[in-house]
Scaffold this motif. Structure first.
Motif, PDB file in Angstrom:
ATOM      1  N   PHE A  77      45.532  28.499  31.626  1.00  0.00           N
ATOM      2  CA  PHE A  77      46.856  28.629  32.237  1.00  0.00           C
ATOM      3  C   PHE A  77      47.020  27.548  33.295  1.00  0.00           C
ATOM      4  CE2 PHE A  77      45.712  32.865  30.858  1.00  0.00           C
ATOM      5  CZ  PHE A  77      46.894  33.420  30.388  1.00  0.00           C
ATOM      6  N   SER A  78      48.198  26.957  33.342  1.00  0.00           N
ATOM      7  CA  SER A  78      48.509  25.943  34.345  1.00  0.00           C
ATOM      8  C   SER A  78      49.839  26.292  35.005  1.00  0.00           C
ATOM      9  CB  SER A  78      48.584  24.568  33.674  1.00  0.00           C
ATOM     10  OG  SER A  78      48.795  23.565  34.623  1.00  0.00           O
ATOM     11  N   PHE A  79      49.827  26.376  36.330  1.00  0.00           N
ATOM     12  CA  PHE A  79      51.021  26.729  37.093  1.00  0.00           C
ATOM     13  C   PHE A  79      51.319  25.651  38.121  1.00  0.00           C
ATOM     14  CE2 PHE A  79      48.813  30.619  35.880  1.00  0.00           C
ATOM     15  CZ  PHE A  79      49.803  31.270  35.164  1.00  0.00           C
ATOM     16  N   VAL A  80      52.582  25.475  38.407  1.00  0.00           N
ATOM     17  CA  VAL A  80      52.963  24.566  39.483  1.00  0.00           C
ATOM     18  C   VAL A  80      52.715  25.251  40.824  1.00  0.00           C
ATOM     19  CG1 VAL A  80      54.856  23.281  40.543  1.00  0.00           C
ATOM     20  CG2 VAL A  80      54.652  23.366  38.051  1.00  0.00           C
ATOM     21  N   MET A  81      53.196  26.492  40.969  1.00  0.00           N
ATOM     22  CA  MET A  81      53.080  27.222  42.235  1.00  0.00           C
ATOM     23  C   MET A  81      52.347  28.538  42.033  1.00  0.00           C
ATOM     24  SD  MET A  81      56.950  26.778  43.738  1.00  0.00           S
ATOM     25  CE  MET A  81      57.791  27.197  42.211  1.00  0.00           C
ATOM     26  N   GLU A  82      51.591  28.921  43.047  1.00  0.00           N
ATOM     27  CA  GLU A  82      50.895  30.205  43.048  1.00  0.00           C
ATOM     28  C   GLU A  82      51.265  30.951  44.324  1.00  0.00           C
ATOM     29  OE1 GLU A  82      46.327  31.894  43.504  1.00  0.00           O
ATOM     30  OE2 GLU A  82      46.653  29.786  43.023  1.00  0.00           O
ATOM     31  N   LEU A  83      51.755  32.170  44.165  1.00  0.00           N
ATOM     32  CA  LEU A  83      51.990  33.019  45.329  1.00  0.00           C
ATOM     33  C   LEU A  83      50.687  33.743  45.636  1.00  0.00           C
ATOM     34  CD1 LEU A  83      55.519  34.571  44.681  1.00  0.00           C
ATOM     35  CD2 LEU A  83      54.904  32.528  45.982  1.00  0.00           C
ATOM     36  N   THR A  84      50.191  33.552  46.836  1.00  0.00           N
ATOM     37  CA  THR A  84      48.911  34.146  47.212  1.00  0.00           C
ATOM     38  C   THR A  84      49.123  35.530  47.825  1.00  0.00           C
ATOM     39  OG1 THR A  84      48.994  33.039  49.356  1.00  0.00           O
ATOM     40  CG2 THR A  84      47.826  31.902  47.577  1.00  0.00           C
ATOM     41  N   GLY A  85      48.077  36.316  47.764  1.00  0.00           N
ATOM     42  CA  GLY A  85      48.114  37.642  48.367  1.00  0.00           C
ATOM     43  C   GLY A  85      48.547  38.744  47.423  1.00  0.00           C
ATOM     44  N   ILE A  86      48.869  38.410  46.168  1.00  0.00           N
ATOM     45  CA  ILE A  86      49.263  39.459  45.219  1.00  0.00           C
ATOM     46  C   ILE A  86      48.447  39.420  43.930  1.00  0.00           C
ATOM     47  CG2 ILE A  86      51.568  39.959  46.073  1.00  0.00           C
ATOM     48  CD1 ILE A  86      52.727  37.979  44.212  1.00  0.00           C
ATOM     49  N   ASP A  87      47.395  38.648  43.909  1.00  0.00           N
ATOM     50  CA  ASP A  87      46.370  38.689  42.860  1.00  0.00           C
ATOM     51  C   ASP A  87      46.833  38.346  41.450  1.00  0.00           C
ATOM     52  OD1 ASP A  87      44.458  39.321  44.754  1.00  0.00           O
ATOM     53  OD2 ASP A  87      44.721  41.483  44.504  1.00  0.00           O
ATOM     54  N   GLY A  88      47.859  37.533  41.316  1.00  0.00           N
ATOM     55  CA  GLY A  88      48.295  37.130  39.984  1.00  0.00           C
ATOM     56  C   GLY A  88      47.222  36.379  39.217  1.00  0.00           C
ATOM     57  N   MET A  89      46.537  35.461  39.884  1.00  0.00           N
ATOM     58  CA  MET A  89      45.474  34.705  39.210  1.00  0.00           C
ATOM     59  C   MET A  89      44.339  35.631  38.785  1.00  0.00           C
ATOM     60  SD  MET A  89      46.089  31.516  38.692  1.00  0.00           S
ATOM     61  CE  MET A  89      46.246  29.868  39.324  1.00  0.00           C
ATOM     62  N   LYS A  90      43.996  36.593  39.636  1.00  0.00           N
ATOM     63  CA  LYS A  90      42.928  37.541  39.287  1.00  0.00           C
ATOM     64  C   LYS A  90      43.278  38.333  38.035  1.00  0.00           C
ATOM     65  CE  LYS A  90      40.732  38.539  43.698  1.00  0.00           C
ATOM     66  NZ  LYS A  90      40.499  39.580  44.707  1.00  0.00           N
ATOM     67  N   SER A  91      44.571  38.627  37.855  1.00  0.00           N
ATOM     68  CA  SER A  91      44.991  39.426  36.701  1.00  0.00           C
ATOM     69  C   SER A  91      44.737  38.707  35.380  1.00  0.00           C
ATOM     70  CB  SER A  91      46.472  39.801  36.812  1.00  0.00           C
ATOM     71  OG  SER A  91      47.298  38.709  36.446  1.00  0.00           O
ATOM     72  N   LEU A  92      44.515  37.396  35.436  1.00  0.00           N
ATOM     73  CA  LEU A  92      44.269  36.615  34.222  1.00  0.00           C
ATOM     74  C   LEU A  92      42.804  36.660  33.794  1.00  0.00           C
ATOM     75  CD1 LEU A  92      46.510  33.526  35.040  1.00  0.00           C
ATOM     76  CD2 LEU A  92      47.092  35.545  33.676  1.00  0.00           C
ATOM     77  N   GLY A  93      41.979  37.322  34.570  1.00  0.00           N
ATOM     78  CA  GLY A  93      40.579  37.484  34.197  1.00  0.00           C
ATOM     79  C   GLY A  93      39.814  36.175  34.249  1.00  0.00           C
ATOM     80  N   ASP A  94      39.011  35.939  33.224  1.00  0.00           N
ATOM     81  CA  ASP A  94      38.111  34.787  33.205  1.00  0.00           C
ATOM     82  C   ASP A  94      38.705  33.537  32.567  1.00  0.00           C
ATOM     83  OD1 ASP A  94      36.102  36.204  34.482  1.00  0.00           O
ATOM     84  OD2 ASP A  94      35.270  36.962  32.604  1.00  0.00           O
ATOM     85  N   TYR A  95      39.982  33.555  32.248  1.00  0.00           N
ATOM     86  CA  TYR A  95      40.595  32.364  31.666  1.00  0.00           C
ATOM     87  C   TYR A  95      40.608  31.233  32.693  1.00  0.00           C
ATOM     88  CZ  TYR A  95      42.320  35.165  27.781  1.00  0.00           C
ATOM     89  OH  TYR A  95      42.409  35.970  26.682  1.00  0.00           O
ATOM     90  N   PRO A  96      40.389  30.007  32.259  1.00  0.00           N
ATOM     91  CA  PRO A  96      40.523  28.873  33.179  1.00  0.00           C
ATOM     92  C   PRO A  96      41.973  28.753  33.655  1.00  0.00           C
ATOM     93  CG  PRO A  96      39.323  28.229  31.190  1.00  0.00           C
ATOM     94  CD  PRO A  96      39.901  29.596  30.938  1.00  0.00           C
ATOM     95  N   THR A  97      42.146  28.533  34.952  1.00  0.00           N
ATOM     96  CA  THR A  97      43.485  28.445  35.532  1.00  0.00           C
ATOM     97  C   THR A  97      43.562  27.278  36.506  1.00  0.00           C
ATOM     98  OG1 THR A  97      42.936  29.902  37.376  1.00  0.00           O
ATOM     99  CG2 THR A  97      43.846  30.949  35.404  1.00  0.00           C
ATOM    100  N   SER A  98      44.783  26.820  36.737  1.00  0.00           N
ATOM    101  CA  SER A  98      45.027  25.838  37.792  1.00  0.00           C
ATOM    102  C   SER A  98      46.419  26.063  38.356  1.00  0.00           C
ATOM    103  CB  SER A  98      44.897  24.407  37.260  1.00  0.00           C
ATOM    104  OG  SER A  98      45.908  24.130  36.311  1.00  0.00           O
ATOM    105  N   SER A  99      46.566  25.721  39.628  1.00  0.00           N
ATOM    106  CA  SER A  99      47.885  25.695  40.266  1.00  0.00           C
ATOM    107  C   SER A  99      47.884  24.506  41.218  1.00  0.00           C
ATOM    108  CB  SER A  99      48.186  26.995  41.009  1.00  0.00           C
ATOM    109  OG  SER A  99      47.297  27.179  42.085  1.00  0.00           O
ATOM    110  N   LEU A 100      49.055  23.924  41.397  1.00  0.00           N
ATOM    111  CA  LEU A 100      49.147  22.734  42.241  1.00  0.00           C
ATOM    112  C   LEU A 100      49.346  23.068  43.707  1.00  0.00           C
ATOM    113  CD1 LEU A 100      51.347  20.390  40.026  1.00  0.00           C
ATOM    114  CD2 LEU A 100      48.846  20.551  40.157  1.00  0.00           C
ATOM    115  N   VAL A 101      50.247  24.000  43.974  1.00  0.00           N
ATOM    116  CA  VAL A 101      50.525  24.373  45.358  1.00  0.00           C
ATOM    117  C   VAL A 101      50.468  25.885  45.493  1.00  0.00           C
ATOM    118  CG1 VAL A 101      51.918  22.332  45.863  1.00  0.00           C
ATOM    119  CG2 VAL A 101      53.043  24.372  45.023  1.00  0.00           C
ATOM    120  N   CYS A 102      49.991  26.339  46.644  1.00  0.00           N
ATOM    121  CA  CYS A 102      49.903  27.770  46.934  1.00  0.00           C
ATOM    122  C   CYS A 102      50.730  28.067  48.174  1.00  0.00           C
ATOM    123  CB  CYS A 102      48.461  28.187  47.200  1.00  0.00           C
ATOM    124  SG  CYS A 102      47.360  27.942  45.800  1.00  0.00           S
ATOM    125  N   MET A 103      51.342  29.241  48.164  1.00  0.00           N
ATOM    126  CA  MET A 103      52.114  29.681  49.317  1.00  0.00           C
ATOM    127  C   MET A 103      52.074  31.195  49.380  1.00  0.00           C
ATOM    128  SD  MET A 103      55.631  28.504  47.548  1.00  0.00           S
ATOM    129  CE  MET A 103      54.791  27.036  47.037  1.00  0.00           C
TER     130      MET A 103
END
Length: 193
Positions: free
Chosen positions: A165-191
């Motif tokens: 999964f590749s995302f431009v933005m990641e909202l932190t503090g609500i565990d969206g990335m964690k919900s994806l499990g062990d899949y490789p992920t990337s995001s460019l900016v976090c807020m």
């Protein structure tokens, strides 16, 4: 919160000057779409040729898997349609659209997912993902992970394999990335959410 609450670790490969320029084009709109929300508007990035070029270069540089590890790019409605096809073209890959329910001609496969205020559904045409096709799922934003996980489920139901999964933005503090499990992920900016 101002632009200073945006972290740019995913932009480390584009250089500090380009990262700062890109972030300077992200518009923060307090109280939209409702009071208490800070809306991050990426449209000014798309309107600026330099910023858009930096963004696409950064998405490519931050791929969570090697470019040879996937065959197609999947974009999620709606803003995944802005970044997904551009990334696919840069990488010499095809593009697949995952749409909101009722927007694609039959035959489609559907997947429901939870929203904070109810449920929604996404669809994919049944003839676009073939058994064993490896895909990179791209979207503008990950918050709770509901949309991304619905897309993952659709790809897998069709016999495809999600490479990452590749995302431009990641909202932190609500565990969206964690919900994806062990899949490789990337995001460019976090807020913060």
């Amino acid at each position: 919160m101002a632009a200073s609450d945006i972290t740019v670790s995913g932009l480390n490969k584009v250089g500090a000057e380009d990262a700062a320029y890109l972030v300077s084009k992200i518009r923060t709109i307090p109280g939209f779409p409702k009071e208490g929300i800070l809306f991050r508007d990426f449209m000014p990035v798309l309107a600026d040729a330099r910023a858009f070029g930096i963004l696409m270069g950064a998405l490519e540089a931050a791929l969570p898997v090697d470019v040879d590890d996937f065959d197609m790019v999947v974009g999620l409605e709606a803003r995944g349609f802005l970044f997904g096809p551009a990334l696919a073209a840069r990488l010499g890959k095809g593009f697949i659209a995952v749409r909101k329910a009722g927007k694609l001609p039959p035959e489609t496969m559907s997947q429901s997912y939870d929203l904070e205020y109810g449920q929604a559904s996404m669809e994919i045409e049944t003839n676009v993902v073939h058994e064993g096709v490896r895909v990179l799922i791209v979207d503008d934003l990950i918050a709770t992970g509901g949309t991304a996980n619905a897309a993952r489920s659709l790809i897998e139901k069709c016999g495809g394999v999600v490479a990452g999964f590749s995302f431009v933005m990641e909202l932190t503090g609500i565990d969206g990335m964690k919900s994806l499990g062990d899949y490789p992920t990337s995001s460019l900016v976090c807020m913060p959410a």
